[in-house]
Design an enzyme around this catalytic site. Structure first.
Site, PDB file in Angstrom:
ATOM      1  N   HIS A 141      78.551 -17.055  86.374  1.00 15.10           N
ATOM      2  CA  HIS A 141      77.761 -17.716  85.326  1.00 15.10           C
ATOM      3  C   HIS A 141      76.858 -18.808  85.908  1.00 15.10           C
ATOM      4  O   HIS A 141      77.047 -19.262  87.025  1.00 15.10           O
ATOM      5  CB  HIS A 141      78.683 -18.343  84.271  1.00 15.10           C
ATOM      6  CG  HIS A 141      79.241 -17.341  83.301  1.00 15.10           C
ATOM      7  ND1 HIS A 141      80.348 -16.586  83.586  1.00 15.10           N
ATOM      8  CD2 HIS A 141      78.829 -16.966  82.061  1.00 15.10           C
ATOM      9  CE1 HIS A 141      80.608 -15.784  82.562  1.00 15.10           C
ATOM     10  NE2 HIS A 141      79.701 -15.991  81.626  1.00 15.10           N
ATOM     11  N   LYS A 145      77.752 -24.096  82.706  1.00 19.38           N
ATOM     12  CA  LYS A 145      78.879 -23.665  81.869  1.00 19.38           C
ATOM     13  C   LYS A 145      80.053 -24.630  82.005  1.00 19.38           C
ATOM     14  O   LYS A 145      80.427 -25.007  83.124  1.00 19.38           O
ATOM     15  CB  LYS A 145      79.299 -22.250  82.275  1.00 19.38           C
ATOM     16  CG  LYS A 145      80.361 -21.661  81.400  1.00 19.38           C
ATOM     17  CD  LYS A 145      80.487 -20.156  81.594  1.00 19.38           C
ATOM     18  CE  LYS A 145      81.611 -19.577  80.758  1.00 19.38           C
ATOM     19  NZ  LYS A 145      81.486 -19.872  79.325  1.00 19.38           N
TER      20      LYS A 145
HETATM   21  N1  LIG Z   1      80.219 -15.234  72.589  1.00 19.78           N
HETATM   22  C1  LIG Z   1      79.114 -15.088  73.309  1.00 19.78           C
HETATM   23  O1  LIG Z   1      78.507 -13.998  73.339  1.00 19.78           O
HETATM   24  C2  LIG Z   1      78.574 -16.242  74.060  1.00 19.78           C
HETATM   25  C3  LIG Z   1      79.269 -17.420  74.046  1.00 19.78           C
HETATM   26  N2  LIG Z   1      78.774 -18.511  74.672  1.00 19.78           N
HETATM   27  C4  LIG Z   1      79.534 -19.736  74.488  1.00 19.78           C
HETATM   28  O2  LIG Z   1      78.849 -20.526  73.520  1.00 19.78           O
HETATM   29  C5  LIG Z   1      79.085 -21.908  73.778  1.00 19.78           C
HETATM   30  C6  LIG Z   1      77.752 -22.622  73.889  1.00 19.78           C
HETATM   31  O3  LIG Z   1      77.072 -22.183  75.034  1.00 19.78           O
HETATM   32  P1  LIG Z   1      75.623 -22.758  75.389  1.00 19.78           P
HETATM   33  O4  LIG Z   1      74.685 -22.533  74.257  1.00 19.78           O
HETATM   34  O5  LIG Z   1      75.291 -22.228  76.728  1.00 19.78           O
HETATM   35  O6  LIG Z   1      75.948 -24.320  75.498  1.00 19.78           O
HETATM   36  P2  LIG Z   1      74.966 -25.566  75.272  1.00 19.78           P
HETATM   37  O7  LIG Z   1      75.638 -26.742  75.888  1.00 19.78           O
HETATM   38  O8  LIG Z   1      73.584 -25.214  75.689  1.00 19.78           O
HETATM   39  O9  LIG Z   1      74.956 -25.735  73.674  1.00 19.78           O
HETATM   40  C7  LIG Z   1      75.949 -26.367  72.918  1.00 19.78           C
HETATM   41  C8  LIG Z   1      75.244 -27.168  71.838  1.00 19.78           C
HETATM   42  O10 LIG Z   1      76.192 -27.648  70.906  1.00 19.78           O
HETATM   43  C9  LIG Z   1      75.879 -29.009  70.639  1.00 19.78           C
HETATM   44  N3  LIG Z   1      77.029 -29.711  70.101  1.00 19.78           N
HETATM   45  C10 LIG Z   1      78.023 -30.371  70.760  1.00 19.78           C
HETATM   46  N4  LIG Z   1      78.901 -30.867  69.884  1.00 19.78           N
HETATM   47  C11 LIG Z   1      78.461 -30.524  68.644  1.00 19.78           C
HETATM   48  C12 LIG Z   1      78.940 -30.753  67.337  1.00 19.78           C
HETATM   49  N5  LIG Z   1      80.076 -31.444  67.109  1.00 19.78           N
HETATM   50  N6  LIG Z   1      78.238 -30.261  66.288  1.00 19.78           N
HETATM   51  C13 LIG Z   1      77.112 -29.566  66.490  1.00 19.78           C
HETATM   52  N7  LIG Z   1      76.594 -29.317  67.723  1.00 19.78           N
HETATM   53  C14 LIG Z   1      77.272 -29.786  68.784  1.00 19.78           C
HETATM   54  C15 LIG Z   1      75.422 -29.529  71.986  1.00 19.78           C
HETATM   55  O11 LIG Z   1      74.735 -30.756  71.857  1.00 19.78           O
HETATM   56  P3  LIG Z   1      74.720 -31.783  73.145  1.00 19.78           P
HETATM   57  O12 LIG Z   1      74.083 -31.015  74.254  1.00 19.78           O
HETATM   58  O13 LIG Z   1      73.919 -32.927  72.655  1.00 19.78           O
HETATM   59  O14 LIG Z   1      76.151 -32.105  73.442  1.00 19.78           O
HETATM   60  C16 LIG Z   1      74.503 -28.387  72.409  1.00 19.78           C
HETATM   61  O15 LIG Z   1      73.234 -28.490  71.826  1.00 19.78           O
HETATM   62  C17 LIG Z   1      79.958 -21.952  75.042  1.00 19.78           C
HETATM   63  O16 LIG Z   1      81.316 -22.032  74.671  1.00 19.78           O
HETATM   64  C18 LIG Z   1      79.663 -20.617  75.696  1.00 19.78           C
HETATM   65  O17 LIG Z   1      80.697 -20.180  76.534  1.00 19.78           O
HETATM   66  C19 LIG Z   1      77.610 -18.470  75.352  1.00 19.78           C
HETATM   67  C20 LIG Z   1      76.898 -17.318  75.443  1.00 19.78           C
HETATM   68  C21 LIG Z   1      77.318 -16.099  74.793  1.00 19.78           C
HETATM   69  O1  LIG Z   2      78.663 -19.843  78.673  1.00 14.93           O
HETATM   70  C1  LIG Z   2      78.050 -18.749  78.732  1.00 14.93           C
HETATM   71  O2  LIG Z   2      76.900 -18.658  79.151  1.00 14.93           O
HETATM   72  C2  LIG Z   2      78.740 -17.549  78.263  1.00 14.93           C
HETATM   73  N1  LIG Z   2      79.886 -17.698  77.665  1.00 14.93           N
HETATM   74  C3  LIG Z   2      80.710 -16.652  77.163  1.00 14.93           C
HETATM   75  C4  LIG Z   2      81.980 -16.567  77.965  1.00 14.93           C
HETATM   76  O3  LIG Z   2      82.530 -17.607  78.347  1.00 14.93           O
HETATM   77  O4  LIG Z   2      82.470 -15.454  78.184  1.00 14.93           O
HETATM   78  C5  LIG Z   2      79.965 -15.335  77.044  1.00 14.93           C
HETATM   79  C6  LIG Z   2      79.022 -15.065  78.174  1.00 14.93           C
HETATM   80  O5  LIG Z   2      79.770 -14.797  79.313  1.00 14.93           O
HETATM   81  C7  LIG Z   2      78.081 -16.238  78.391  1.00 14.93           C
END
Ligand SMILES: NC(=O)C1=CN([C@@H]2O[C@H](COP(=O)(O)OP(=O)(O)OC[C@H]3O[C@@H](n4cnc5c(N)ncnc54)[C@H](OP(=O)(O)O)[C@@H]3O)[C@@H](O)[C@H]2O)C=CC1
Ligand SMILES: O=C(O)C1=N[C@H](C(=O)O)C[C@H](O)C1
Length: 254
Positions: A141, A145
């Site tokens: 990744h 992350k």
């Molecule tokens: N299931 C799937 O297919 C996928 C899952 N993921 C998962 O999704 C999650 C997010 O990933 P990603 O977008 O890369 O992470 P980011 O850090 O880019 O985004 C997270 C966002 O959530 C905000 N945030 C934090 N706390 C709160 C809160 N209490 N209320 C509302 N917003 C909040 C953060 O703000 P701030 O930065 O200001 O803290 C940030 O903007 C991870 O757990 C990742 O593993 C990712 C990709 C695919």
């Molecule tokens: O944090 C990410 O980027 C992603 N998070 C998810 C995970 O932890 O499996 C899904 C994907 O791998 C991207």
């Protein structure tokens, strides 16, 4: 609002809207003819913005440390939820099932990976698991992350471990007697998982199987976060007609 509901438009709120995934979800919802993006909530915003805007479905891509509070709030307020945020242990999933037991008709979809190719990779790996004495998972990744190993790798390890147990396979052979801590990765239900972080990567996973005279490698690559959007939209469309907890995307694809 009433007109849109009558026309079948799904009113969607996004939690974590300013993040990498949240921003992509906002674009995808905006571009979907049958959805309306009614609320974008990020760190510091009030969750009440979601209900004030009449959100019917909330999509959560935040962080493992806040997702349970968000989900609890959604359940308490009768809002369906589609969750991509990682960090869901069996204990957390049971907690969510408990909350939902008191809310008949309310749906929550939690998926460790919304990429269709990733779902298939996990299905193929589960199918292969019984035929190979060795298995290791290598997930790769981007370095921003927060969690390791990934939710996808954790879920894959659980699926493989269950398939191995069902087939009566014993422990994976490994004679390591002298190990620098971490060299053999994390042990998840008896499956070794290695987490790689590097600039330039997005989300990638290999499952390496081995038995006498052959190996099988099953690999999936997400090169762009747009790869997760068809799965997210599918879940948004399905969640209102799936009361209770739906874990992973597989039941929606079938
Ligand atoms: N299931 C799937 O297919 C996928 C899952 N993921 C998962 O999704 C999650 C997010 O990933 P990603 O977008 O890369 O992470 P980011 O850090 O880019 O985004 C997270 C966002 O959530 C905000 N945030 C934090 N706390 C709160 C809160 N209490 N209320 C509302 N917003 C909040 C953060 O703000 P701030 O930065 O200001 O803290 C940030 O903007 C991870 O757990 C990742 O593993 C990712 C990709 C695919
Ligand atoms: O944090 C990410 O980027 C992603 N998070 C998810 C995970 O932890 O499996 C899904 C994907 O791998 C991207």
């Amino acid at each position: 609002m009433t007109d849109e509901r009558e026309q079948g438009t799904i009113r969607v709120g996004v939690l974590g809207a300013g993040g990498r995934m949240g921003a992509e979800v906002c674009k995808a919802v905006d571009g979907a003819a049958d959805m309306k993006l009614v609320a974008t909530v990020d760190q510091g915003d009030a969750l009440s913005e979601l209900t004030d805007a009449g959100a019917q479905v909330v999509v959560d891509f935040t962080t493992p440390d806040v997702v349970m509070d968000n989900l609890r709030w959604c359940v308490d307020h009768g809002v369906h939820a589609v969750v991509g945020t990682t960090g869901f242990t069996e204990q957390r999933l049971d907690q969510v099932r408990g909350w939902l037991a008191g809310k008949p008709g309310l749906g929550v979809v939690i998926a460790p990976n919304f990429g269709i190719g990733a779902v298939l990779m996990m299905q193929f790996a589960t199918r292969a698991a019984r035929y190979f004495e060795s298995v290791e998972i290598i997930e790769q990744h981007h370095p921003r992350k927060l969690d390791a190993p990934s939710g996808t790798a954790t879920h894959t390890a659980r699926l493989i471990a269950a398939a191995r147990a069902e087939a009566g396979l014993g422990p994976v052979p490994d004679a390591t007697a002298d190990e620098v801590p971490g060299a053999r990765g994390a042990d998840l239900d008896g499956v070794r998982v290695h987490a790689v972080r590097a600039t330039g990567l997005v989300a990638h996973q290999e499952v390496l199987f081995g038995t006498t005279g052959e190996t099988l490698t099953i690999r999936h690559d997400s090169y762009d976060r747009v790869s997760f959007m068809p799965g997210v939209l599918l879940a948004v469309r399905a969640v209102r007609s799936r009361p209770g907890l739906t874990l992973a995307l597989d039941p929606l694809l079938d």
